[in-house]
Design a protein around this motif. Structure first.
Motif, PDB file in Angstrom:
ATOM      1  N   ARG A 156       0.828  -1.206   0.000  1.00 35.18           N
ATOM      2  CA  ARG A 156       0.000   0.000   0.000  1.00 35.18           C
ATOM      3  C   ARG A 156       0.860   1.253   0.000  1.00 35.18           C
ATOM      4  O   ARG A 156       0.563   2.237  -0.700  1.00 35.18           O
ATOM      5  CB  ARG A 156      -0.928   0.002   1.212  1.00 35.18           C
ATOM      6  CG  ARG A 156      -1.926   1.148   1.263  1.00 35.18           C
ATOM      7  CD  ARG A 156      -2.777   1.064   2.527  1.00 35.18           C
ATOM      8  NE  ARG A 156      -3.862   2.032   2.522  1.00 35.18           N
ATOM      9  CZ  ARG A 156      -3.751   3.298   2.887  1.00 35.18           C
ATOM     10  NH1 ARG A 156      -2.566   3.766   3.320  1.00 35.18           N
ATOM     11  NH2 ARG A 156      -4.797   4.113   2.856  1.00 35.18           N
ATOM     12  N   GLU A 157       1.933   1.229   0.789  1.00 30.74           N
ATOM     13  CA  GLU A 157       2.831   2.371   0.847  1.00 30.74           C
ATOM     14  C   GLU A 157       3.491   2.619  -0.505  1.00 30.74           C
ATOM     15  O   GLU A 157       3.666   3.773  -0.925  1.00 30.74           O
ATOM     16  CB  GLU A 157       3.884   2.143   1.929  1.00 30.74           C
ATOM     17  CG  GLU A 157       4.865   3.294   2.110  1.00 30.74           C
ATOM     18  CD  GLU A 157       4.179   4.584   2.530  1.00 30.74           C
ATOM     19  OE1 GLU A 157       4.676   5.667   2.168  1.00 30.74           O
ATOM     20  OE2 GLU A 157       3.142   4.507   3.224  1.00 30.74           O
ATOM     21  N   ARG A 158       3.847   1.565  -1.216  1.00 33.86           N
ATOM     22  CA  ARG A 158       4.468   1.724  -2.542  1.00 33.86           C
ATOM     23  C   ARG A 158       3.471   2.313  -3.542  1.00 33.86           C
ATOM     24  O   ARG A 158       3.858   3.105  -4.411  1.00 33.86           O
ATOM     25  CB  ARG A 158       4.992   0.376  -3.045  1.00 33.86           C
ATOM     26  CG  ARG A 158       6.236  -0.128  -2.319  1.00 33.86           C
ATOM     27  CD  ARG A 158       6.877  -1.294  -3.050  1.00 33.86           C
ATOM     28  NE  ARG A 158       6.006  -2.480  -3.084  1.00 33.86           N
ATOM     29  CZ  ARG A 158       5.988  -3.419  -2.145  1.00 33.86           C
ATOM     30  NH1 ARG A 158       6.786  -3.304  -1.080  1.00 33.86           N
ATOM     31  NH2 ARG A 158       5.197  -4.463  -2.258  1.00 33.86           N
ATOM     32  N   ILE A 159       2.207   1.947  -3.406  1.00 36.16           N
ATOM     33  CA  ILE A 159       1.198   2.524  -4.299  1.00 36.16           C
ATOM     34  C   ILE A 159       1.108   4.027  -4.089  1.00 36.16           C
ATOM     35  O   ILE A 159       1.072   4.807  -5.058  1.00 36.16           O
ATOM     36  CB  ILE A 159      -0.180   1.862  -4.046  1.00 36.16           C
ATOM     37  CG1 ILE A 159      -0.163   0.388  -4.450  1.00 36.16           C
ATOM     38  CG2 ILE A 159      -1.271   2.595  -4.833  1.00 36.16           C
ATOM     39  CD1 ILE A 159      -1.426  -0.361  -4.081  1.00 36.16           C
ATOM     40  N   LEU A 160       1.094   4.447  -2.816  1.00 34.98           N
ATOM     41  CA  LEU A 160       0.920   5.860  -2.491  1.00 34.98           C
ATOM     42  C   LEU A 160       2.168   6.697  -2.753  1.00 34.98           C
ATOM     43  O   LEU A 160       2.086   7.930  -2.757  1.00 34.98           O
ATOM     44  CB  LEU A 160       0.503   6.009  -1.030  1.00 34.98           C
ATOM     45  CG  LEU A 160      -0.906   5.501  -0.694  1.00 34.98           C
ATOM     46  CD1 LEU A 160      -1.148   5.566   0.808  1.00 34.98           C
ATOM     47  CD2 LEU A 160      -1.957   6.314  -1.432  1.00 34.98           C
ATOM     48  N   SER A 161       3.269   6.064  -2.954  1.00 34.43           N
ATOM     49  CA  SER A 161       4.508   6.814  -3.192  1.00 34.43           C
ATOM     50  C   SER A 161       5.022   6.567  -4.611  1.00 34.43           C
ATOM     51  O   SER A 161       4.826   7.389  -5.512  1.00 34.43           O
ATOM     52  CB  SER A 161       5.567   6.440  -2.155  1.00 34.43           C
ATOM     53  OG  SER A 161       5.782   5.031  -2.142  1.00 34.43           O
ATOM     54  N   THR A 162       5.608   5.406  -4.817  1.00 31.02           N
ATOM     55  CA  THR A 162       6.250   5.115  -6.101  1.00 31.02           C
ATOM     56  C   THR A 162       5.261   5.085  -7.252  1.00 31.02           C
ATOM     57  O   THR A 162       5.495   5.697  -8.309  1.00 31.02           O
ATOM     58  CB  THR A 162       6.995   3.769  -6.021  1.00 31.02           C
ATOM     59  OG1 THR A 162       7.869   3.780  -4.906  1.00 31.02           O
ATOM     60  CG2 THR A 162       7.777   3.515  -7.295  1.00 31.02           C
ATOM     61  N   GLN A 163       4.146   4.371  -7.079  1.00 34.32           N
ATOM     62  CA  GLN A 163       3.220   4.207  -8.206  1.00 34.32           C
ATOM     63  C   GLN A 163       2.519   5.503  -8.574  1.00 34.32           C
ATOM     64  O   GLN A 163       2.328   5.785  -9.769  1.00 34.32           O
ATOM     65  CB  GLN A 163       2.195   3.117  -7.903  1.00 34.32           C
ATOM     66  CG  GLN A 163       2.701   1.709  -8.218  1.00 34.32           C
ATOM     67  CD  GLN A 163       1.576   0.701  -8.283  1.00 34.32           C
ATOM     68  OE1 GLN A 163       0.560   0.831  -7.627  1.00 34.32           O
ATOM     69  NE2 GLN A 163       1.770  -0.341  -9.084  1.00 34.32           N
ATOM     70  N   ILE A 164       2.122   6.291  -7.589  1.00 35.52           N
ATOM     71  CA  ILE A 164       1.477   7.562  -7.924  1.00 35.52           C
ATOM     72  C   ILE A 164       2.428   8.456  -8.697  1.00 35.52           C
ATOM     73  O   ILE A 164       2.039   9.111  -9.673  1.00 35.52           O
ATOM     74  CB  ILE A 164       0.952   8.253  -6.651  1.00 35.52           C
ATOM     75  CG1 ILE A 164      -0.326   7.575  -6.167  1.00 35.52           C
ATOM     76  CG2 ILE A 164       0.697   9.734  -6.902  1.00 35.52           C
ATOM     77  CD1 ILE A 164      -0.982   8.233  -4.977  1.00 35.52           C
ATOM     78  N   ASP A 165       3.686   8.492  -8.295  1.00 34.60           N
ATOM     79  CA  ASP A 165       4.682   9.275  -9.039  1.00 34.60           C
ATOM     80  C   ASP A 165       4.821   8.748 -10.461  1.00 34.60           C
ATOM     81  O   ASP A 165       4.940   9.526 -11.423  1.00 34.60           O
ATOM     82  CB  ASP A 165       6.034   9.229  -8.329  1.00 34.60           C
ATOM     83  CG  ASP A 165       6.027  10.026  -7.028  1.00 34.60           C
ATOM     84  OD1 ASP A 165       5.124  10.875  -6.865  1.00 34.60           O
ATOM     85  OD2 ASP A 165       6.899   9.782  -6.175  1.00 34.60           O
ATOM     86  N   GLN A 166       4.813   7.433 -10.603  1.00 32.79           N
ATOM     87  CA  GLN A 166       4.940   6.829 -11.932  1.00 32.79           C
ATOM     88  C   GLN A 166       3.724   7.141 -12.798  1.00 32.79           C
ATOM     89  O   GLN A 166       3.855   7.445 -13.997  1.00 32.79           O
ATOM     90  CB  GLN A 166       5.109   5.313 -11.795  1.00 32.79           C
ATOM     91  CG  GLN A 166       5.435   4.602 -13.103  1.00 32.79           C
ATOM     92  CD  GLN A 166       5.645   3.113 -12.890  1.00 32.79           C
ATOM     93  OE1 GLN A 166       5.376   2.581 -11.813  1.00 32.79           O
ATOM     94  NE2 GLN A 166       6.138   2.429 -13.920  1.00 32.79           N
ATOM     95  N   LEU A 167       2.543   7.090 -12.215  1.00 31.71           N
ATOM     96  CA  LEU A 167       1.327   7.404 -12.966  1.00 31.71           C
ATOM     97  C   LEU A 167       1.330   8.854 -13.439  1.00 31.71           C
ATOM     98  O   LEU A 167       0.916   9.153 -14.567  1.00 31.71           O
ATOM     99  CB  LEU A 167       0.100   7.141 -12.088  1.00 31.71           C
ATOM    100  CG  LEU A 167      -0.205   5.671 -11.792  1.00 31.71           C
ATOM    101  CD1 LEU A 167      -1.177   5.545 -10.616  1.00 31.71           C
ATOM    102  CD2 LEU A 167      -0.770   4.971 -13.020  1.00 31.71           C
ATOM    103  N   ARG A 168       1.803   9.749 -12.589  1.00 31.03           N
ATOM    104  CA  ARG A 168       1.910  11.149 -13.000  1.00 31.03           C
ATOM    105  C   ARG A 168       2.890  11.299 -14.156  1.00 31.03           C
ATOM    106  O   ARG A 168       2.645  12.039 -15.112  1.00 31.03           O
ATOM    107  CB  ARG A 168       2.370  12.005 -11.815  1.00 31.03           C
ATOM    108  CG  ARG A 168       1.330  12.215 -10.724  1.00 31.03           C
ATOM    109  CD  ARG A 168       1.764  13.391  -9.876  1.00 31.03           C
ATOM    110  NE  ARG A 168       1.068  13.477  -8.606  1.00 31.03           N
ATOM    111  CZ  ARG A 168       1.618  13.254  -7.436  1.00 31.03           C
ATOM    112  NH1 ARG A 168       2.894  12.914  -7.349  1.00 31.03           N
ATOM    113  NH2 ARG A 168       0.912  13.380  -6.329  1.00 31.03           N
ATOM    114  N   GLU A 169       4.023  10.614 -14.060  1.00 27.66           N
ATOM    115  CA  GLU A 169       5.036  10.713 -15.106  1.00 27.66           C
ATOM    116  C   GLU A 169       4.503  10.192 -16.439  1.00 27.66           C
ATOM    117  O   GLU A 169       4.827  10.737 -17.496  1.00 27.66           O
ATOM    118  CB  GLU A 169       6.279   9.920 -14.694  1.00 27.66           C
ATOM    119  CG  GLU A 169       7.435  10.023 -15.688  1.00 27.66           C
ATOM    120  CD  GLU A 169       8.629   9.190 -15.262  1.00 27.66           C
ATOM    121  OE1 GLU A 169       9.680   9.277 -15.940  1.00 27.66           O
ATOM    122  OE2 GLU A 169       8.518   8.441 -14.271  1.00 27.66           O
TER     123      GLU A 169
END
Length: 629
Positions: A156-169
């Motif tokens: 869950r923490e990776r979704i809220l940090s790494t994945q959200i940044d990746q989705l924005r990119e």
């Protein structure tokens, strides 16, 4: 009679020009949307979707996806598996997807949302040019990747940090559907809000069809024609239409053709495909007869008539969420074979309108002020709304009940900009009620109509004030209670300033400086000592967590207090001033003062000679005694 006929002929000839328009009058085609759907098939779906209504919901999306889009579908539980690989939407893709929908199940062990998102964005690279990418996520649970709770928390923490940044990119908008009360709502809201997507909750699986329709319109909106009073107009440029008609469990649907014939599931006609699904009908007709068609069935705001045509409509991207008070720019244009039409003589025959409907009828919309770009263009407005707080505002029209005002749509005229070939206007939201809205944009040439439907949410100001009138009783005195509310994650509390200005009966006025108020929450009780009318004006200032300035000027609040003033609370201000009484008091006071001063002078002057005489006599007696001695 000759003049109207001439106008009709001119319109028809202008329409024919579109079909043979030269390449110099067209511009680049619109960017095709890319949509990828992630469907939860975990074991909890047995309870939350016992009838597997995900299947008819996805079938609806499959049939209504426009041909210029790209789409893919994945199922996920403990891992993600592709149901229909991402590709250009055509008959082959739709047939393949349609044949695989029965693979949707509810046997998964876990809910690995992180892996599902990774699968959905696989193959997407950071865009060099503009893109239109969407990820639709349906789930009924929490992030659950293992029996070890720590592993799920880490995911869950990776979704809220790494994945959200990746989705924005990758410029991907995430749209989420929550299908149970146990879903991780905070996670889904973060995914959607941080990427500019749309979020909806389904109270039960019966709502999935409608919600998936809304998601389709947010991601790859198909071209439609208006459906008014269960009637719609099909023109000669429509090669196919698909009617989506929602119905009750015991209702049937039928279509009346322009020549008066009836089509139904039990009485089809050549070229018609009638699908009866759980809760709705899908009717597809190829080469339909031009003219007015009529739907016999339930009148439903989610009914749609999707058309396949060379003459289309495009709309500028709209935000899924808009801050209250921020303007909403609306731009639309006509397309031919996917390319923008730029012939000004043809576009001048087209009328463009935008219809705004508040979806939550619990609150009534306020005026919509529209500012088209031309300086001399007029602005469209509607009547002011009644605020929900217990204060006095402008009265509603006496001949319209609240529910009717709330349901009444706001229609906005869009002006043609000859330089861009776009029809546009700017919708002011300052006086709109925060909530969810549906926007229908329609192009009408007289010989054809095209429509697109979008939704957006108008978010209330992160800083606002609410008022409550407190009438006096045995326990509490009369007062106006002002509560200043702010979003803690959006507003820096330390920067809050502004004022409340209270105007009451003559001689009663108060100003409260908000910068000196440190209470949490900020609730201000303003005493009311005299009956009468009071008005509160406010201005709220603060900065966001990003340092941006917030300047809110709420609508003035009006109160009327009617109560008897207790005798012990009355002051000298309650008695009228009298110059006669004042002069009498002054005369009596001066006379008393003169009497006191005169009496004092008389006593002093009467006692002093006696004292001197006595002294002299005594002195004389002393002298005589001395002589005799």
């Amino acid at each position: 009679m000759k003049r109207p006929l001439l106008i009709v002929l001119i319109r028809q000839l202008s329409l024919l020009l579109v079909l043979f328009i030269s390449t110099t009058s067209l511009c680049a085609a619109a960017i095709p949307p890319e949509v990828r759907l992630l469907i939860d098939v975990s074991g909890s779906m047995k309870e939350n979707d016992p009838q597997n209504l995900r299947v008819p919901a996805l079938r609806l999306v499959n049939e209504l996806l426009p041909a210029n889009a790209q789409a893919g579908v994945w199922l996920f539980a403990e891992k993600a598996e592709v149901l229909s690989p991402p590709s250009v939407v055509d008959d082959k893709w739709k047939n393949r997807t349609r044949s695989r929908l029965d693979r949707i199940h509810s046997r998964g062990l876990f809910t690995n949302i992180e892996q599902a998102i990774n699968a959905g964005i696989d193959g997407w690279k950071p865009p060099i040019e503009e893109t239109d990418r969407h990820l639709v996520l349906l789930t009924d649970g929490l992030v659950d990747v293992s029996k070890d709770a720590n592993q799920s928390a880490a995911s869950r923490e990776r979704i809220l940090s790494t994945q959200i940044d990746q989705l924005r990119e990758l410029k991907v908008k995430v749209h989420a559907i929550a299908l149970s009360d146990a879903v991780d709502t905070e996670l889904l809201r973060m995914l959607t809000s941080e990427t500019g997507g749309w979020f909806e909750s389904a109270a039960n699986a019966d709502e999935l069809q409608r919600i998936f329709l809304h998601m389709l319109e947010q991601t790859a909106a198909p071209t439609t024609v208006p459906l008014t009073g269960n009637r719609f107009q099909i023109d000669g440029q429509v090669s196919e239409f698909t009617l989506l008609a929602f119905r009750g469990s015991e209702r049937t649907t039928a279509l009346i053709t322009p020549d008066g014939k009836t089509i139904s599931a039990t009485k089809p006609q050549p070229g018609a495909l009638w699908r009866e699904e759980e809760g709705y009908d899908l009717v597809t007709l190829t080469k339909p007869m031009p003219g007015q068609w009529q739907l016999q069935g339930v009148t439903d705001p989610d009914n749609r008539v999707v058309v396949v045509t060379d003459l289309g409509i495009e709309l500028n991207p709209l935000p899924a969420a808009l801050s209250h008070g921020a303007p909403l720019p609306i731009e639309t244009w006509l397309t031919d074979h996917g390319k923008m039409v730029t012939r000004s003589d043809l576009l001048q025959l087209v009328t463009a309108t935008a219809t705004l409907t508040l979806l939550d009828l619990a609150a009534a919309p306020a005026p919509a002020a529209v500012k088209p770009p031309p300086a001399d263009a007029h602005a469209d407005t509607v009547a002011a709304h009644e605020d929900a707080h217990p204060v006095e505002h402008a009265e509603k029209p006496a001949d319209k009940p609240v529910a009717e005002i709330a349901a009444a749509p706001i229609e906005v005229h869009l002006e043609l900009d000859a330089a861009t070939s776009h029809f546009h206007a700017e919708l002011e939201t300052q006086l709109l009620t925060p909530g969810s809205y549906q926007l229908q944009v329609t192009l009408d040439s007289g010989t054809f109509k095209r429509q697109l439907v979008k939704r957006f949410k108008l978010i209330g100001a992160p800083l606002q004030v609410h008022y409550t009138q407190q009438n006096p009783n045995e326990k509490t005195p009369a007062a106006i209670i002002a509560t200043v509310e702010f979003e803690a994650d959006l507003v820096d509390r330390k920067t809050l300033s502004g004022y409340l200005s209270i105007q009451g009966p003559p001689g009663l006025a108060t100003v409260i400086d908000l910068a000196n108020q440190n209470a949490e929450p900020l609730v201000l009780t303003i005493p009311v000592t005299q009956p009468g009318k009071y008005q509160v004006q406010a201005r709220l200032l603060a900065r966001t967590s990003n340092g941006e300035m917030i300047d809110v000027k709420p609508e003035n609040a009006n109160f009327t207090f009617d109560f008897a003033v207790p005798e012990e609370t009355k002051t000298s201000a309650d008695t009228p001033f009298s110059w006669l009484d004042f002069g009498l008091y002054l005369l009596i006071g001066n006379a008393a003062l003169g009497l006191i001063l005169g009496l004092t002078w008389w006593l002093l002057h009467r006692s002093k000679p006696a004292a001197i005489t006595t002294t002299v006599v005594r002195a004389s007696k002393s002298s005589a005694g001395a002589t005799s001695t």
